[in-house]
Write an enzyme that holds these catalytic residues in place. Structure first.
Site, PDB file in Angstrom:
ATOM      1  N   HIS A 136      -0.979  -7.865   3.064  1.00  0.00           N
ATOM      2  CA  HIS A 136      -0.638  -8.724   4.647  1.00  0.00           C
ATOM      3  C   HIS A 136      -1.604  -8.228   5.536  1.00  0.00           C
ATOM      4  O   HIS A 136      -1.609  -8.558   6.611  1.00  0.00           O
ATOM      5  CB  HIS A 136       0.889  -8.196   5.159  1.00  0.00           C
ATOM      6  CG  HIS A 136       1.168  -6.818   5.390  1.00  0.00           C
ATOM      7  ND1 HIS A 136       1.438  -6.281   6.570  1.00  0.00           N
ATOM      8  CD2 HIS A 136       1.361  -5.662   4.666  1.00  0.00           C
ATOM      9  CE1 HIS A 136       1.705  -5.159   6.536  1.00  0.00           C
ATOM     10  NE2 HIS A 136       1.734  -4.849   5.413  1.00  0.00           N
ATOM     11  N   ASN A 143      -6.347   3.174  10.427  1.00  0.00           N
ATOM     12  CA  ASN A 143      -5.625   2.196  11.197  1.00  0.00           C
ATOM     13  C   ASN A 143      -5.612   2.111  12.594  1.00  0.00           C
ATOM     14  O   ASN A 143      -5.403   1.069  13.102  1.00  0.00           O
ATOM     15  CB  ASN A 143      -4.255   2.122  10.526  1.00  0.00           C
ATOM     16  CG  ASN A 143      -3.546   3.420  10.398  1.00  0.00           C
ATOM     17  OD1 ASN A 143      -4.158   4.516   9.932  1.00  0.00           O
ATOM     18  ND2 ASN A 143      -2.266   3.511  11.001  1.00  0.00           N
ATOM     19  N   SER A 178      -3.307  -3.542   0.632  1.00  0.00           N
ATOM     20  CA  SER A 178      -2.144  -4.284   0.947  1.00  0.00           C
ATOM     21  C   SER A 178      -2.434  -5.766   1.294  1.00  0.00           C
ATOM     22  O   SER A 178      -3.321  -6.067   2.054  1.00  0.00           O
ATOM     23  CB  SER A 178      -1.435  -3.690   1.943  1.00  0.00           C
ATOM     24  OG  SER A 178      -0.095  -4.386   2.326  1.00  0.00           O
ATOM     25  N   CYS A 234       6.988   4.785  16.654  1.00  0.00           N
ATOM     26  CA  CYS A 234       8.583   4.718  17.482  1.00  0.00           C
ATOM     27  C   CYS A 234       9.197   5.396  16.246  1.00  0.00           C
ATOM     28  O   CYS A 234       9.120   5.287  15.020  1.00  0.00           O
ATOM     29  CB  CYS A 234       8.899   3.437  17.632  1.00  0.00           C
ATOM     30  SG  CYS A 234       8.119   2.758  19.060  1.00  0.00           S
ATOM     31  N   THR A 260       9.114  -7.210 -12.693  1.00  0.00           N
ATOM     32  CA  THR A 260       8.713  -8.607 -12.886  1.00  0.00           C
ATOM     33  C   THR A 260       7.545  -8.976 -11.864  1.00  0.00           C
ATOM     34  O   THR A 260       7.775  -8.687 -10.672  1.00  0.00           O
ATOM     35  CB  THR A 260       9.871  -9.428 -12.761  1.00  0.00           C
ATOM     36  OG1 THR A 260      10.797  -9.331 -14.025  1.00  0.00           O
ATOM     37  CG2 THR A 260       9.200 -11.077 -12.987  1.00  0.00           C
ATOM     38  N   GLN A 314      -6.684  -0.620   5.301  1.00  0.00           N
ATOM     39  CA  GLN A 314      -7.498  -1.513   6.555  1.00  0.00           C
ATOM     40  C   GLN A 314      -8.681  -1.542   6.363  1.00  0.00           C
ATOM     41  O   GLN A 314      -9.499  -2.371   7.260  1.00  0.00           O
ATOM     42  CB  GLN A 314      -7.499  -0.334   7.790  1.00  0.00           C
ATOM     43  CG  GLN A 314      -5.879  -0.065   8.218  1.00  0.00           C
ATOM     44  CD  GLN A 314      -5.045  -1.154   8.799  1.00  0.00           C
ATOM     45  OE1 GLN A 314      -5.809  -2.386   9.066  1.00  0.00           O
ATOM     46  NE2 GLN A 314      -3.853  -1.177   8.956  1.00  0.00           N
ATOM     47  N   ALA A 340       0.610  -1.183   0.103  1.00  0.00           N
ATOM     48  CA  ALA A 340      -0.159   0.035   0.098  1.00  0.00           C
ATOM     49  C   ALA A 340       0.728   1.075   0.048  1.00  0.00           C
ATOM     50  O   ALA A 340       0.445   2.173  -0.658  1.00  0.00           O
ATOM     51  CB  ALA A 340      -0.915  -0.192   1.278  1.00  0.00           C
ATOM     52  N   THR A 341       2.077   1.079   0.740  1.00  0.00           N
ATOM     53  CA  THR A 341       3.008   2.136   0.573  1.00  0.00           C
ATOM     54  C   THR A 341       3.312   2.831  -0.844  1.00  0.00           C
ATOM     55  O   THR A 341       3.116   3.748  -1.108  1.00  0.00           O
ATOM     56  CB  THR A 341       4.335   2.189   1.223  1.00  0.00           C
ATOM     57  OG1 THR A 341       3.853   1.748   2.777  1.00  0.00           O
ATOM     58  CG2 THR A 341       5.257   3.401   1.508  1.00  0.00           C
TER      59      THR A 341
END
Ligand code: PLP
Length: 382
Positions: free
Chosen positions: A203, A153, A201, A328, A242, A181, A73-74
């Site tokens: 994951h 998120n 995304s 962080c 690819t 999300q 997604a980034t």
């Protein structure tokens, strides 16, 4: 029970075993390059990619030609914002977004500002929502894009996506939504919502990491969205490179499963979430939910705990895997920009915890978590 109990599904999900099973043959037996046109291995890989495209398109109510694979997604957000900017600048240069977006949108805007873009970062209300009036007021003649996430998120707030799409269309402005999300958790219809560009995304919906999609409305041509990755002109020229066939197969399977199970899963998850939330609120004093409890993701609750040190709180949670609303950075822990934007004080933002549940969460884990959080918070307060 397995410890730590995983309640951080919005950070990432384990790959669903059915997804892994679908992927495995594409690492070894069917290892072809989907762009190889001259032999069976290439054709097999291409067929698998096209099947995945259908599964993803079906989940979004899109068509297969509108699905462009990215590394996540980034990258999808970067391609959407930078790609459109490059095609309209200098005639147009203004973007409208919201202060509570993911950094993968906010930082792209800051980057584009260095290139001549101007951004309006709308301030959401205390629940994390923005209004149509607010967006409309921010529109200028030089506005070329509205980028507003489907669901947040950190606090789960879902925006009025269909109304925003209608507004954008009325003003002939492109509408991008980071739906990372939301996909797999709420039903999405890109056509009904009049979304031009949508990021997702793998994951975050039980697929593998390192694969994502930018949905690009078929009305947008290459000249409307400048590729950020030049090379072999894969993905209709929008994104060269690819294709990661095993990951694409996995994402396709993850979308197929989500399509079949989304409704029942969201009911189960919201019941477990409500149980966790009610348990914590009723048994621990000085607790408060952040976000819009009337319109939010079914799997998430973000709770502030008064009178405890945030860093100590998080590090004391050994038996549960959760995250704070804080991001962080290498030197310091900053209070969450999302919680700050909705008016939560820095102090309380530090001691706010996001609990995000998922497909493999069960009642026993929730019951344990309520008692465990109570003990930890009471010990720290004492
Ligand atoms: C709303 C949102 N956008 C973008 C991303 C980035 O996604 P990816 O990990 O695929 O780059 C995330 C992941 O944390 C997210 O939650």
């Amino acid at each position: 029970m397995k410890y730590p109990i995983y309640l951080d599904y919005n950070a990432t999900c384990p790959v669903d075993p059915r997804v892994l099973e679908a992927m495995l043959p594409y690492f070894t037996e069917h290892f072809g390059n989907a762009a190889s046109r001259s032999h069976l291995l290439g054709w097999t890989a291409k067929d698998a990619v096209e099947t995945a495209r259908e599964q993803i398109a079906e989940l979004l109510q899109a068509s297969t030609k509108e699905i462009v694979f990215t590394s996540g997604a980034t990258e999808a957000n970067n391609l959407a914002l930078k790609g459109v900017f490059e095609s309209v600048f200098p005639q147009k240069n203004h973007i409208i977004t919201v202060q509570t977006e993911h950094k993968a949108v906010l930082d792209v805007c800051l980057h584009l500002e260095k290139m001549g873009a101007e951004t309006t970062f709308l301030q959401p209300d205390e629940f994390g929502s923005v209004t149509i009036e607010q967006i409309e007021e921010a529109i200028r003649p030089e506005t070329f894009l509205i980028s507003i996430m489907y669901a947040n998120n950190e606090i789960g707030t879902i925006q009025e996506i269909e109304a925003i799409g209608t507004l954008a269309q009325k003003h002939k402005i492109l509408f991008h939504s980071d739906a990372t999300q939301a996909v797999g958790k709420v039903q999405i219809d890109v056509k009904a919502a009049k979304i031009d560009l949508l990021s997702l995304s793998g994951h975050k919906l039980y697929g593998p990491k390192g694969i994502g999609v930018l949905y690009i409305n078929r009305n947008l041509k290459n000249q409307d969205l400048v590729a950020q990755m030049d090379g072999g002109k894969h993905e209709r020229g929008f994104r060269s490179g690819t294709l990661n066939v095993p990951a694409i197969v996995g994402l396709g399977k993850a979308c197929e499963i989500a399509n079949a199970e989304l409704l029942t899963e969201s009911i189960t998850l919201s019941k477990l979430r409500d149980c966790l939330e009610q348990g914590i609120l009723s048994q621990i004093k000085g607790t408060k939910v952040n976000g819009n409890t009337n319109n939010r993701l079914p799997n998430l609750t973000n709770i502030s705990f008064e009178g405890v040190d945030g860093e100590l709180l998080l590090s004391s949670f050994r038996d549960i895997a959760v995250s704070s609303g804080s991001a962080c950075t290498s030197a310091s822990v900053e209070p969450s920009h999302v919680l700050k934007a909705i008016g939560v004080s820095d102090k309380l933002a530090y001691s706010s915890i996001r609990f995000s549940l998922g497909r493999f969460t069960n009642q026993e884990e929730i019951d344990f978590t309520i008692q465990y959080v109570k003990e930890v918070v009471e010990t720290l307060r004492a």
